[in-house]
Design a protein around this motif. Sequence first.
Motif, PDB file in Angstrom:
ATOM      1  N   ASP A 198     -42.269  99.645 -17.553  1.00 53.36           N
ATOM      2  CA  ASP A 198     -40.837  99.469 -17.752  1.00 53.36           C
ATOM      3  C   ASP A 198     -40.596  98.120 -18.433  1.00 53.36           C
ATOM      4  OD1 ASP A 198     -38.082  99.096 -17.595  1.00 53.36           O
ATOM      5  OD2 ASP A 198     -37.936 100.103 -15.651  1.00 53.36           O
ATOM      6  N   PRO A 199     -39.959  98.106 -19.611  1.00 61.37           N
ATOM      7  CA  PRO A 199     -39.700  96.831 -20.311  1.00 61.37           C
ATOM      8  C   PRO A 199     -38.925  95.836 -19.457  1.00 61.37           C
ATOM      9  CG  PRO A 199     -39.259  98.689 -21.754  1.00 61.37           C
ATOM     10  CD  PRO A 199     -39.489  99.248 -20.376  1.00 61.37           C
ATOM     11  N   LEU A 200     -38.067  96.327 -18.548  1.00 56.70           N
ATOM     12  CA  LEU A 200     -37.298  95.429 -17.690  1.00 56.70           C
ATOM     13  C   LEU A 200     -38.211  94.658 -16.750  1.00 56.70           C
ATOM     14  CD1 LEU A 200     -34.208  97.670 -16.807  1.00 56.70           C
ATOM     15  CD2 LEU A 200     -34.369  95.850 -18.533  1.00 56.70           C
ATOM     16  N   ASP A 201     -39.299  95.306 -16.334  1.00 54.66           N
ATOM     17  CA  ASP A 201     -40.259  94.603 -15.483  1.00 54.66           C
ATOM     18  C   ASP A 201     -40.982  93.508 -16.251  1.00 54.66           C
ATOM     19  OD1 ASP A 201     -39.620  96.162 -13.319  1.00 54.66           O
ATOM     20  OD2 ASP A 201     -41.219  97.627 -13.675  1.00 54.66           O
ATOM     21  N   VAL A 202     -41.223  93.751 -17.543  1.00 54.43           N
ATOM     22  CA  VAL A 202     -41.876  92.759 -18.380  1.00 54.43           C
ATOM     23  C   VAL A 202     -40.954  91.556 -18.587  1.00 54.43           C
ATOM     24  CG1 VAL A 202     -42.898  92.303 -20.636  1.00 54.43           C
ATOM     25  CG2 VAL A 202     -43.261  94.507 -19.534  1.00 54.43           C
ATOM     26  N   ILE A 203     -39.642  91.825 -18.750  1.00 55.42           N
ATOM     27  CA  ILE A 203     -38.681  90.768 -19.035  1.00 55.42           C
ATOM     28  C   ILE A 203     -38.388  89.926 -17.795  1.00 55.42           C
ATOM     29  CG2 ILE A 203     -36.299  90.295 -19.741  1.00 55.42           C
ATOM     30  CD1 ILE A 203     -36.468  92.858 -21.453  1.00 55.42           C
ATOM     31  N   SER A 204     -38.074  90.606 -16.689  1.00 53.87           N
ATOM     32  CA  SER A 204     -37.624  89.888 -15.501  1.00 53.87           C
ATOM     33  C   SER A 204     -38.666  89.804 -14.398  1.00 53.87           C
ATOM     34  CB  SER A 204     -36.352  90.565 -14.949  1.00 53.87           C
ATOM     35  OG  SER A 204     -36.614  91.921 -14.623  1.00 53.87           O
ATOM     36  N   GLY A 205     -39.785  90.488 -14.567  1.00 58.05           N
ATOM     37  CA  GLY A 205     -40.803  90.484 -13.528  1.00 58.05           C
ATOM     38  C   GLY A 205     -40.607  91.628 -12.572  1.00 58.05           C
ATOM     39  N   GLY A 206     -41.674  92.366 -12.287  1.00 60.75           N
ATOM     40  CA  GLY A 206     -41.565  93.522 -11.432  1.00 60.75           C
ATOM     41  C   GLY A 206     -42.070  93.239 -10.044  1.00 60.75           C
ATOM     42  N   VAL A 207     -41.671  94.073  -9.101  1.00 59.64           N
ATOM     43  CA  VAL A 207     -42.152  93.976  -7.723  1.00 59.64           C
ATOM     44  C   VAL A 207     -43.546  94.566  -7.684  1.00 59.64           C
ATOM     45  CG1 VAL A 207     -41.745  94.665  -5.339  1.00 59.64           C
ATOM     46  CG2 VAL A 207     -39.809  94.200  -6.864  1.00 59.64           C
ATOM     47  N   PRO A 208     -44.549  93.832  -7.173  1.00 55.70           N
ATOM     48  CA  PRO A 208     -45.932  94.321  -7.183  1.00 55.70           C
ATOM     49  C   PRO A 208     -46.088  95.744  -6.663  1.00 55.70           C
ATOM     50  CG  PRO A 208     -45.877  92.057  -6.431  1.00 55.70           C
ATOM     51  CD  PRO A 208     -44.450  92.499  -6.566  1.00 55.70           C
ATOM     52  N   GLY A 209     -45.371  96.091  -5.616  1.00 57.69           N
ATOM     53  CA  GLY A 209     -45.526  97.435  -5.055  1.00 57.69           C
ATOM     54  C   GLY A 209     -44.943  98.515  -5.930  1.00 57.69           C
ATOM     55  N   GLY A 210     -44.057  98.132  -6.855  1.00 63.69           N
ATOM     56  CA  GLY A 210     -43.417  99.128  -7.706  1.00 63.69           C
ATOM     57  C   GLY A 210     -43.989  99.218  -9.097  1.00 63.69           C
ATOM     58  N   VAL A 211     -45.003  98.431  -9.400  1.00 63.02           N
ATOM     59  CA  VAL A 211     -45.586  98.412 -10.732  1.00 63.02           C
ATOM     60  C   VAL A 211     -46.779  99.359 -10.778  1.00 63.02           C
ATOM     61  CG1 VAL A 211     -46.733  97.039 -12.487  1.00 63.02           C
ATOM     62  CG2 VAL A 211     -44.849  96.062 -11.166  1.00 63.02           C
TER      63      VAL A 211
END
Length: 211
Positions: A198-211
């Motif tokens: 998800d590009p949003l995870d790349v931009i703002s950082g994702g939750v480890p369990g959801g990546v």
Amino acid sequence: MMVPRCSRTQDVIEPVLRPQWFVRCKELAQEASEAVQSGHLNLVPQLHRRAWHSWLDNITDWCVSQQLWWGRRMPVYHITAADGEEVWVAAARRRMQDGRLWRRKQEEDLDTCFSSGLLPFASLGWPGQGRGETMPDLARFYATTLKTGHGILFWVAQMVMPGLNLMRRLSFETVLLHGLLGDGGGHKTSKSWGSVIDPLDVISGGVPGGV
């Protein structure tokens, strides 16, 4: 026997035979192949030239119709003459001609690749110049450089062919082909398979369990 299913919804797919529209590509493909051979179209890196020539030299007729609920409607009309004769014609708009009523527009949409092939010049005002209009954007920005993944090289070829035929110029002067992102198993990432990031995870950082 394997039951065919949609990769997105898992619905069972039932094949249905129906008439389709095709474009004869032999001459178009020869022009696109010669453009690379002569150096007028530059593929970077050049190692992809072999795949380019192989695909174009062995091309078959191109099915340009698809049965979807969205997309660019095919500009094809059904004509019924006073004597009952029925024919299909391609045209920009519905009209009356020689006593013939153009009754129904083809319900199919243009193939995605074919619509993409029109984009480099249709987005700049084409076919306005055919009606005597001045199209400064078309004159200034066509042709350009394309950057894309090497996995859709055939798609690039299908974008080049309409440009050569309708504009008598290449849609691109240079095509930069890069590699493709893969998943842990070495397969190309795919939204349908759920293997993309998800590009949003790349931009703002994702939750480890959801990546």
